[in-house]
Design a protein around this motif. Structure first.
Motif, PDB file in Angstrom:
ATOM      1  N   ARG A 156       0.832  -1.204   0.000  1.00 34.28           N
ATOM      2  CA  ARG A 156       0.000   0.000   0.000  1.00 34.28           C
ATOM      3  C   ARG A 156       0.868   1.256   0.000  1.00 34.28           C
ATOM      4  O   ARG A 156       0.588   2.217  -0.707  1.00 34.28           O
ATOM      5  CB  ARG A 156      -0.915   0.005   1.224  1.00 34.28           C
ATOM      6  N   THR A 157       1.915   1.242   0.809  1.00 35.34           N
ATOM      7  CA  THR A 157       2.807   2.397   0.916  1.00 35.34           C
ATOM      8  C   THR A 157       3.484   2.678  -0.421  1.00 35.34           C
ATOM      9  O   THR A 157       3.569   3.831  -0.853  1.00 35.34           O
ATOM     10  CB  THR A 157       3.865   2.164   2.015  1.00 35.34           C
ATOM     11  N   GLN A 158       3.955   1.630  -1.096  1.00 34.94           N
ATOM     12  CA  GLN A 158       4.625   1.812  -2.397  1.00 34.94           C
ATOM     13  C   GLN A 158       3.681   2.427  -3.421  1.00 34.94           C
ATOM     14  O   GLN A 158       4.046   3.354  -4.146  1.00 34.94           O
ATOM     15  CB  GLN A 158       5.155   0.469  -2.912  1.00 34.94           C
ATOM     16  N   VAL A 159       2.458   1.918  -3.479  1.00 36.83           N
ATOM     17  CA  VAL A 159       1.487   2.439  -4.446  1.00 36.83           C
ATOM     18  C   VAL A 159       1.108   3.876  -4.089  1.00 36.83           C
ATOM     19  O   VAL A 159       1.040   4.755  -4.962  1.00 36.83           O
ATOM     20  CB  VAL A 159       0.239   1.529  -4.510  1.00 36.83           C
ATOM     21  N   ALA A 160       0.874   4.134  -2.803  1.00 37.44           N
ATOM     22  CA  ALA A 160       0.493   5.483  -2.370  1.00 37.44           C
ATOM     23  C   ALA A 160       1.600   6.485  -2.685  1.00 37.44           C
ATOM     24  O   ALA A 160       1.315   7.600  -3.142  1.00 37.44           O
ATOM     25  CB  ALA A 160       0.164   5.483  -0.876  1.00 37.44           C
ATOM     26  N   GLU A 161       2.855   6.109  -2.467  1.00 34.75           N
ATOM     27  CA  GLU A 161       3.979   7.008  -2.772  1.00 34.75           C
ATOM     28  C   GLU A 161       4.055   7.304  -4.267  1.00 34.75           C
ATOM     29  O   GLU A 161       4.309   8.436  -4.672  1.00 34.75           O
ATOM     30  CB  GLU A 161       5.304   6.408  -2.278  1.00 34.75           C
ATOM     31  N   ARG A 162       3.816   6.292  -5.073  1.00 35.64           N
ATOM     32  CA  ARG A 162       3.851   6.492  -6.525  1.00 35.64           C
ATOM     33  C   ARG A 162       2.736   7.444  -6.952  1.00 35.64           C
ATOM     34  O   ARG A 162       2.929   8.328  -7.780  1.00 35.64           O
ATOM     35  CB  ARG A 162       3.712   5.149  -7.240  1.00 35.64           C
ATOM     36  N   LEU A 163       1.551   7.276  -6.374  1.00 35.30           N
ATOM     37  CA  LEU A 163       0.429   8.169  -6.692  1.00 35.30           C
ATOM     38  C   LEU A 163       0.730   9.605  -6.259  1.00 35.30           C
ATOM     39  O   LEU A 163       0.440  10.555  -6.992  1.00 35.30           O
ATOM     40  CB  LEU A 163      -0.853   7.670  -6.029  1.00 35.30           C
TER      41      LEU A 163
END
Length: 191
Positions: free
Chosen positions: A145-152
């Motif tokens: 979740r953190t990786q996707v949120a950071e990319r967004l």
């Protein structure tokens, strides 16, 4: 002495391949329109050269009609089949008659491979829905979740920065005198 029989040609499928199409669409969408047209023209010219038995792709003229280059109905079908395999897009049997030059075929392929703005927006919105489903899955690890949120967040920062930069440039241009504009152009062009 016995002469071996001629090798039989294996028939290959000429139908569209979804993976090939998706890959090529992604590649073409990422290119600017002029680059896209050139890439597709290179593809069409390369396949045309193979059909005609030319040693060099440069022998294929972009605006020369296929009929003047020596195409007959068998060559037209062969080119259509080759382009179908290369692009993954089902093409009509009348391809070279409906689009009589390599350039026209390349442009036609561009309309099939690159989605319009509406279709592209729909695809992006569907992808965002998938991202939302990924993030809301109860068994998803916090690290994912953190990786996707950071990319967004990074994508949003880039979009906001682009909008801010564009607004600043517009304001600066609007408020500049003619002399300031010419000085800026001179600096940019090294004059």
């Amino acid at each position: 002495m016995l002469v071996p029989p001629a090798a039989r040609r294996r028939r290959t499928a000429v139908g569209p391949d979804a993976a090939t199409t998706e890959h090529l669409r992604d590649r073409m969408t990422a290119l600017r329109p002029a680059e896209r047209e050139q890439a597709l023209l290179d593809l069409v010219a390369g396949q045309t050269a193979r059909v005609l038995g030319y040693g060099e792709v440069r022998a294929v003229e972009a605006t020369r009609p296929f009929t003047e280059a020596g195409f007959d109905s068998l060559a037209a079908v062969d080119l259509r089949n080759r382009l179908t395999r290369a692009t993954g897009v089902a093409l009509p049997a009348t391809l070279t008659f409906d689009h009589p030059t390599p350039l026209e075929v390349a442009r036609f392929l561009g309309t099939l491979l690159v989605p319009g703005e509406e279709e592209l927006l729909g695809r992006v919105l569907r992808d965002l829905t998938s991202v939302g489903e990924f993030l809301s899955a109860p068994d998803r690890h916090d690290d994912s979740r953190t990786q996707v949120a950071e990319r967004l967040r990074a994508l949003l920062r880039g979009t906001e920065r682009d909008a801010t930069d564009a607004a600043e440039v517009t304001d600066r241009l609007r408020l500049s005198t003619d002399d300031e504009l010419f000085d800026f152009l001179d600096d940019q062009l090294g004059i």
